[in-house]
Design a protein around this motif. Structure first.
Motif, PDB file in Angstrom:
ATOM      1  N   ALA A  48       3.487   9.259 -11.160  1.00 43.69           N
ATOM      2  CA  ALA A  48       3.754   8.079 -10.332  1.00 43.69           C
ATOM      3  C   ALA A  48       5.247   7.923 -10.061  1.00 43.69           C
ATOM      4  O   ALA A  48       5.663   7.690  -8.918  1.00 43.69           O
ATOM      5  CB  ALA A  48       3.213   6.827 -11.016  1.00 43.69           C
ATOM      6  N   LEU A  80       0.846   2.751  -3.554  1.00 47.34           N
ATOM      7  CA  LEU A  80      -0.455   2.836  -4.213  1.00 47.34           C
ATOM      8  C   LEU A  80      -1.248   3.976  -3.571  1.00 47.34           C
ATOM      9  O   LEU A  80      -1.038   4.294  -2.396  1.00 47.34           O
ATOM     10  CB  LEU A  80      -1.231   1.519  -4.067  1.00 47.34           C
ATOM     11  CG  LEU A  80      -0.567   0.255  -4.609  1.00 47.34           C
ATOM     12  CD1 LEU A  80      -1.489  -0.940  -4.398  1.00 47.34           C
ATOM     13  CD2 LEU A  80      -0.220   0.398  -6.081  1.00 47.34           C
ATOM     14  N   SER A 103       1.359   8.743  -1.561  1.00 43.82           N
ATOM     15  CA  SER A 103       1.475   8.530  -3.002  1.00 43.82           C
ATOM     16  C   SER A 103       0.246   9.065  -3.729  1.00 43.82           C
ATOM     17  O   SER A 103       0.353   9.641  -4.816  1.00 43.82           O
ATOM     18  CB  SER A 103       1.681   7.047  -3.316  1.00 43.82           C
ATOM     19  OG  SER A 103       0.611   6.272  -2.813  1.00 43.82           O
ATOM     20  N   GLY A 104      -0.935   8.883  -3.126  1.00 40.98           N
ATOM     21  CA  GLY A 104      -2.151   9.394  -3.758  1.00 40.98           C
ATOM     22  C   GLY A 104      -2.126  10.906  -3.882  1.00 40.98           C
ATOM     23  O   GLY A 104      -2.488  11.462  -4.926  1.00 40.98           O
ATOM     24  N   TYR A 107      -6.718   5.646 -12.388  1.00 34.32           N
ATOM     25  CA  TYR A 107      -6.653   5.305 -10.966  1.00 34.32           C
ATOM     26  C   TYR A 107      -8.049   5.085 -10.364  1.00 34.32           C
ATOM     27  O   TYR A 107      -8.179   4.970  -9.145  1.00 34.32           O
ATOM     28  CB  TYR A 107      -5.939   6.412 -10.185  1.00 34.32           C
ATOM     29  CG  TYR A 107      -4.465   6.492 -10.444  1.00 34.32           C
ATOM     30  CD1 TYR A 107      -3.595   5.565  -9.885  1.00 34.32           C
ATOM     31  CD2 TYR A 107      -3.931   7.497 -11.246  1.00 34.32           C
ATOM     32  CE1 TYR A 107      -2.231   5.635 -10.108  1.00 34.32           C
ATOM     33  CE2 TYR A 107      -2.568   7.574 -11.479  1.00 34.32           C
ATOM     34  CZ  TYR A 107      -1.718   6.647 -10.911  1.00 34.32           C
ATOM     35  OH  TYR A 107      -0.367   6.712 -11.143  1.00 34.32           O
ATOM     36  N   PHE A 136      -8.670   2.346  -7.763  1.00 30.16           N
ATOM     37  CA  PHE A 136      -8.199   2.633  -6.407  1.00 30.16           C
ATOM     38  C   PHE A 136      -9.175   3.559  -5.682  1.00 30.16           C
ATOM     39  O   PHE A 136      -9.349   3.452  -4.469  1.00 30.16           O
ATOM     40  CB  PHE A 136      -6.810   3.262  -6.460  1.00 30.16           C
ATOM     41  CG  PHE A 136      -5.767   2.377  -7.090  1.00 30.16           C
ATOM     42  CD1 PHE A 136      -5.349   1.227  -6.453  1.00 30.16           C
ATOM     43  CD2 PHE A 136      -5.221   2.698  -8.327  1.00 30.16           C
ATOM     44  CE1 PHE A 136      -4.384   0.394  -7.038  1.00 30.16           C
ATOM     45  CE2 PHE A 136      -4.268   1.893  -8.907  1.00 30.16           C
ATOM     46  CZ  PHE A 136      -3.845   0.731  -8.272  1.00 30.16           C
ATOM     47  N   SER A 138      -3.116   9.223   1.947  1.00 32.23           N
ATOM     48  CA  SER A 138      -2.145   8.547   1.091  1.00 32.23           C
ATOM     49  C   SER A 138      -1.114   9.523   0.548  1.00 32.23           C
ATOM     50  O   SER A 138      -1.447  10.449  -0.204  1.00 32.23           O
ATOM     51  CB  SER A 138      -2.804   7.810  -0.085  1.00 32.23           C
ATOM     52  OG  SER A 138      -1.827   7.362  -1.010  1.00 32.23           O
ATOM     53  N   ALA A 175       4.676  -4.053  -5.873  1.00 34.11           N
ATOM     54  CA  ALA A 175       3.680  -2.997  -6.046  1.00 34.11           C
ATOM     55  C   ALA A 175       4.178  -1.907  -6.984  1.00 34.11           C
ATOM     56  O   ALA A 175       3.443  -1.424  -7.853  1.00 34.11           O
ATOM     57  CB  ALA A 175       3.310  -2.403  -4.695  1.00 34.11           C
ATOM     58  N   SER A 196      -0.959   3.770   3.047  1.00 36.35           N
ATOM     59  CA  SER A 196      -0.334   2.701   3.832  1.00 36.35           C
ATOM     60  C   SER A 196      -0.533   2.936   5.325  1.00 36.35           C
ATOM     61  O   SER A 196      -0.838   1.998   6.075  1.00 36.35           O
ATOM     62  CB  SER A 196       1.166   2.628   3.521  1.00 36.35           C
ATOM     63  OG  SER A 196       1.818   3.838   3.872  1.00 36.35           O
ATOM     64  N   THR A 239       4.316  -3.205 -10.585  1.00 31.99           N
ATOM     65  CA  THR A 239       2.965  -3.414 -11.101  1.00 31.99           C
ATOM     66  C   THR A 239       2.277  -2.095 -11.403  1.00 31.99           C
ATOM     67  O   THR A 239       1.610  -1.958 -12.434  1.00 31.99           O
ATOM     68  CB  THR A 239       2.130  -4.221 -10.092  1.00 31.99           C
ATOM     69  OG1 THR A 239       2.770  -5.472  -9.833  1.00 31.99           O
ATOM     70  CG2 THR A 239       0.725  -4.470 -10.636  1.00 31.99           C
ATOM     71  N   LEU A 240       2.445  -1.112 -10.508  1.00 31.99           N
ATOM     72  CA  LEU A 240       1.757   0.166 -10.699  1.00 31.99           C
ATOM     73  C   LEU A 240       2.261   0.893 -11.935  1.00 31.99           C
ATOM     74  O   LEU A 240       1.465   1.476 -12.685  1.00 31.99           O
ATOM     75  CB  LEU A 240       1.933   1.050  -9.461  1.00 31.99           C
ATOM     76  CG  LEU A 240       1.174   2.379  -9.500  1.00 31.99           C
ATOM     77  CD1 LEU A 240      -0.336   2.136  -9.596  1.00 31.99           C
ATOM     78  CD2 LEU A 240       1.483   3.238  -8.273  1.00 31.99           C
ATOM     79  N   THR A 267       0.794  -1.233   0.000  1.00 32.22           N
ATOM     80  CA  THR A 267       0.000   0.000   0.000  1.00 32.22           C
ATOM     81  C   THR A 267       0.823   1.278   0.000  1.00 32.22           C
ATOM     82  O   THR A 267       0.285   2.339  -0.297  1.00 32.22           O
ATOM     83  CB  THR A 267      -0.938   0.030   1.216  1.00 32.22           C
ATOM     84  OG1 THR A 267      -0.154  -0.047   2.424  1.00 32.22           O
ATOM     85  CG2 THR A 267      -1.906  -1.134   1.190  1.00 32.22           C
TER      86      THR A 267
END
Length: 272
Positions: A184, A22, A166-167, A245, A248, A164, A232, A26, A235-236, A19
């Protein structure tokens, strides 16, 4: 050896790694899962170990870029500009964190606050993805100082658990003109100084709680966080090349609503 404690460490290490990068929070997931499995007391120092594992995953994934940065910082203009952008983006959260992190942890580090932030953040992601936008920055090297500052200011919002990091940086970057993939990648790079500084600060603050007896728990969590974070990140990067997104966003909203519903109907005795 407490195998139940090691199982909890393994679970939380995977949660952290999966997480952290992403746009789902987390910290929020660790608070919620830690609350469910009664891991609050052990979590203060343990989180340092698993965050460090996640940091190393990014360093490993982008090792060529970081080596290039380290070797070219004294003479390469591109490396110097990139390093300056990371510093500019890092500073807002560093300053605000030092000033207000105690108050934030005292009042907002609970599952109900996390659930609320998850839902609001999900709605923001849906709005960001459905608005008409034209990206003007298509590589990390095209980011300018003022773009980095805007992303850094967006990162400040992520101090609210459930938002988040990263978000906030990815969606904030998209709002400010960064291509989805560039947003990203810059978020991954920015995570290194941000998380490293937070890890060092927490390690110093809680140094008296360190014990060799906890080493197996730390080791299990560290390795789990490293491997799951590496998966992660890889993959992202592939996912965002061809997808939005929104998945998510819907996950955040659903997860937040489940927490609030179980709290409201008394199904789970969440700490508030």
């Amino acid at each position: 050896m407490d195998f139940l404690l090691l199982a909890k460490a393994l679970l939380l290490g995977i949660v952290e790694g999966m997480t952290e990068f992403l746009p789902v929070s987390s910290t929020g997931h660790l608070i919620v899962v830690g609350d469910l499995i009664n891991f609050q007391n052990e979590g203060k120092v343990f989180e340092i170990a698993i965050q460090f594992g996640a940091i190393l995953a990014v360093l490993f994934q982008y090792r060529e870029r970081f080596v290039s940065l380290a070797t070219g910082i004294t003479h390469d203009a591109k490396a110097q500009r990139f390093a300056a952008n990371l510093l500019i983006a890092f500073l807002p959260a560093a300053v605000i964190g030092l000033l207000f992190i105690k108050q934030i942890k005292a009042h907002l580090f609970n599952p109900i606050s996390v659930a609320t932030a998850l839902i609001i953040g999900g709605l923001v992601i849906l709005f960001a993805e459905r608005r008409q936008q034209v990206a003007r920055i298509h590589t990390v090297d095209d980011i300018r100082g003022r773009d980095a500052l805007k992303v850094g200011l967006a990162q400040v919002i992520a101090m609210i658990p459930g938002t988040s990091r990263s978000g906030a940086t990815i969606i904030g970057g998209m709002f400010f003109g960064l291509d989805r993939k560039v947003a990203a990648e810059f978020s991954f790079f920015l995570a290194v100084p941000t998380m490293f500084a937070a890890t060092v600060y927490d390690l110093y603050k809680h140094r008296d709680l360190l014990s060799m007896a906890d080493f197996p728990m730390f080791a299990v969590g560290f390795v789990a966080a490293f491997l799951s974070a590496l998966l992660a990140v890889r993959t992202l990067v592939k996912f965002v090349a061809n997808h939005t997104y929104e998945i998510f966003a819907w996950y955040r909203i659903a997860f937040g609503l489940v927490i609030l519903a179980t709290w409201y109907f008394g199904l789970v005795a969440w700490h508030v």
